[in-house]
Design a protein around this motif. Structure first.
Motif, mmCIF file in Angstrom:
data_model
loop_
_atom_site.group_PDB
_atom_site.id
_atom_site.type_symbol
_atom_site.label_atom_id
_atom_site.label_comp_id
_atom_site.label_asym_id
_atom_site.label_seq_id
_atom_site.Cartn_x
_atom_site.Cartn_y
_atom_site.Cartn_z
ATOM 1 N N VAL A 32 0.332 -1.209 0.014
ATOM 2 C CA VAL A 32 0.135 -0.190 -0.220
ATOM 3 C C VAL A 32 0.748 1.003 0.392
ATOM 4 O O VAL A 32 1.557 1.251 0.996
ATOM 5 C CB VAL A 32 -0.968 -0.057 1.609
ATOM 6 N N SER A 33 0.973 1.990 -1.503
ATOM 7 C CA SER A 33 1.363 3.635 -0.552
ATOM 8 C C SER A 33 1.147 4.567 0.368
ATOM 9 O O SER A 33 0.135 4.505 0.973
ATOM 10 C CB SER A 33 1.121 4.523 -2.080
ATOM 11 N N LYS A 34 2.040 5.187 1.086
ATOM 12 C CA LYS A 34 1.650 5.263 2.510
ATOM 13 C C LYS A 34 1.416 6.662 1.712
ATOM 14 O O LYS A 34 1.124 7.763 2.816
ATOM 15 C CB LYS A 34 2.653 5.536 2.873
ATOM 16 N N LYS A 35 0.646 7.503 0.811
ATOM 17 C CA LYS A 35 0.776 8.123 -0.332
ATOM 18 C C LYS A 35 -0.409 8.332 -0.280
ATOM 19 O O LYS A 35 -0.670 7.295 -1.380
ATOM 20 C CB LYS A 35 1.803 9.531 -0.835
ATOM 21 N N ASP A 36 -1.511 9.361 -0.252
ATOM 22 C CA ASP A 36 -3.224 9.599 -1.356
ATOM 23 C C ASP A 36 -2.435 10.340 -2.570
ATOM 24 O O ASP A 36 -1.158 10.897 -2.425
ATOM 25 C CB ASP A 36 -3.602 10.290 -0.474
ATOM 26 N N CYS A 37 -3.501 9.844 -3.483
ATOM 27 C CA CYS A 37 -3.691 10.776 -4.805
ATOM 28 C C CYS A 37 -3.921 12.124 -4.536
ATOM 29 O O CYS A 37 -2.492 12.324 -5.639
ATOM 30 C CB CYS A 37 -4.825 10.117 -5.524
ATOM 31 N N ASP A 38 -3.323 12.104 -3.661
ATOM 32 C CA ASP A 38 -3.735 13.862 -3.596
ATOM 33 C C ASP A 38 -1.982 14.303 -2.805
ATOM 34 O O ASP A 38 -1.860 15.794 -2.781
ATOM 35 C CB ASP A 38 -4.335 15.378 -2.390
ATOM 36 N N GLY A 39 -1.041 13.312 -2.630
ATOM 37 C CA GLY A 39 0.004 13.562 -1.603
ATOM 38 C C GLY A 39 0.255 13.987 -0.521
ATOM 39 O O GLY A 39 1.337 13.802 -0.039
ATOM 40 N N GLY A 40 -0.883 13.485 0.223
ATOM 41 C CA GLY A 40 -0.946 13.645 1.509
ATOM 42 C C GLY A 40 -0.887 12.809 2.201
ATOM 43 O O GLY A 40 -1.039 11.096 1.454
ATOM 44 N N ASP A 41 0.161 12.560 3.595
ATOM 45 C CA ASP A 41 0.481 10.953 3.977
ATOM 46 C C ASP A 41 -1.177 10.229 4.850
ATOM 47 O O ASP A 41 -1.595 10.657 4.643
ATOM 48 C CB ASP A 41 0.905 11.267 5.382
ATOM 49 N N TRP A 93 -3.332 2.548 -8.412
ATOM 50 C CA TRP A 93 -1.752 3.513 -8.304
ATOM 51 C C TRP A 93 -1.809 3.220 -6.642
ATOM 52 O O TRP A 93 -0.972 3.920 -6.089
ATOM 53 C CB TRP A 93 -3.039 5.050 -8.629
ATOM 54 N N ASP A 94 -2.387 2.756 -6.089
ATOM 55 C CA ASP A 94 -2.947 2.631 -4.284
ATOM 56 C C ASP A 94 -2.002 1.382 -3.395
ATOM 57 O O ASP A 94 -1.402 2.087 -2.481
ATOM 58 C CB ASP A 94 -3.967 2.586 -3.630
ATOM 59 N N GLY A 95 -1.921 0.599 -4.728
ATOM 60 C CA GLY A 95 -1.170 -0.287 -4.506
ATOM 61 C C GLY A 95 -0.832 -2.289 -5.410
ATOM 62 O O GLY A 95 -1.898 -1.586 -6.410
ATOM 63 N N ARG A 96 -0.143 -2.736 -4.469
ATOM 64 C CA ARG A 96 -0.702 -4.147 -5.137
ATOM 65 C C ARG A 96 -1.198 -5.193 -4.303
ATOM 66 O O ARG A 96 -0.918 -5.236 -2.856
ATOM 67 C CB ARG A 96 0.528 -4.496 -5.513
ATOM 68 N N VAL A 97 -1.415 -5.979 -4.680
ATOM 69 C CA VAL A 97 -2.047 -7.374 -3.702
ATOM 70 C C VAL A 97 -1.091 -8.849 -4.614
ATOM 71 O O VAL A 97 -0.980 -8.320 -6.110
ATOM 72 C CB VAL A 97 -2.991 -7.825 -4.202
ATOM 73 N N TYR A 98 -0.205 -9.460 -3.554
ATOM 74 C CA TYR A 98 0.378 -10.403 -4.813
ATOM 75 C C TYR A 98 0.291 -11.839 -3.764
ATOM 76 O O TYR A 98 -0.722 -11.692 -2.413
ATOM 77 C CB TYR A 98 2.448 -11.037 -4.488
#
Length: 108
Positions: A32-41, A93-98
Motif C-alpha cells: 500500500v502506498s503511504k501517500k494518497d493520490c493528493d500527495g497527503g500522508d 495506483w494505491d498499491g498491489r496484491v501479491y
C-alpha cells in the motif's frame, strides 16, 4: 525509507469457499502506498482500509472477509518483502496484491 507499507495475510480457506473439499492454505502480501493520490500522508488506519479495498477488488467479498479477519497477519519490512517469491494478482495506483508462491506455510 520505503514509500510503501506491506501487510502479510496468512491463513486457511475452509472447505467449499475455493470449490475444494479440504482446506486450502493462503498467503497474500498487500503493498500500500503511504501517500494518497493528493500527495497527503496516509495514517495507519487509512493504510489498512486501502489494503482491505485492494483485497476486495482482487479476491471478492467472501475471501476478503476471511483474509482480513485472519489472526495471522502482520506488517512486514520491505527487505523481507523483497525476499518473498510472489506473483502479482492485482494492481492500482494505491498499491498491489501479491499471492505468495513460495513460503506459503502458514506456520513458518
Amino acid at each position: 525509507m520505503s514509500r510503501f507499507v506491506y501487510f502479510d495475510y496468512r491463513g486457511e480457506y475452509p472447505p467449499g469457499i475455493t470449490g475444494t473439499v479440504s482446506p486450502v492454505l493462503y498467503r497474500y502480501i498487500v503493498e500500500v502506498s503511504k501517500k494518497d493520490c493528493d500527495g497527503g500522508d496516509r495514517d495507519p488506519a487509512e493504510q489498512r482500509r486501502v489494503a482491505r479495498s485492494l483485497l476486495h477488488m482482487s479476491l471478492g467479498h467472501d475471501k476478503t472477509e476471511l483474509v482480513v479477519s485472519s489472526p495471522t497477519q502482520a506488517e512486514i519490512e520491505q527487505k523481507h518483502f523483497d525476499t518473498i517469491t510472489k506473483a502479482e494478482i492485482y494492481s492500482t495506483w494505491d498499491g498491489r496484491v501479491y499471492r505468495v508462491v513460495r513460503g506459503l506455510d502458514v506456520w513458518e
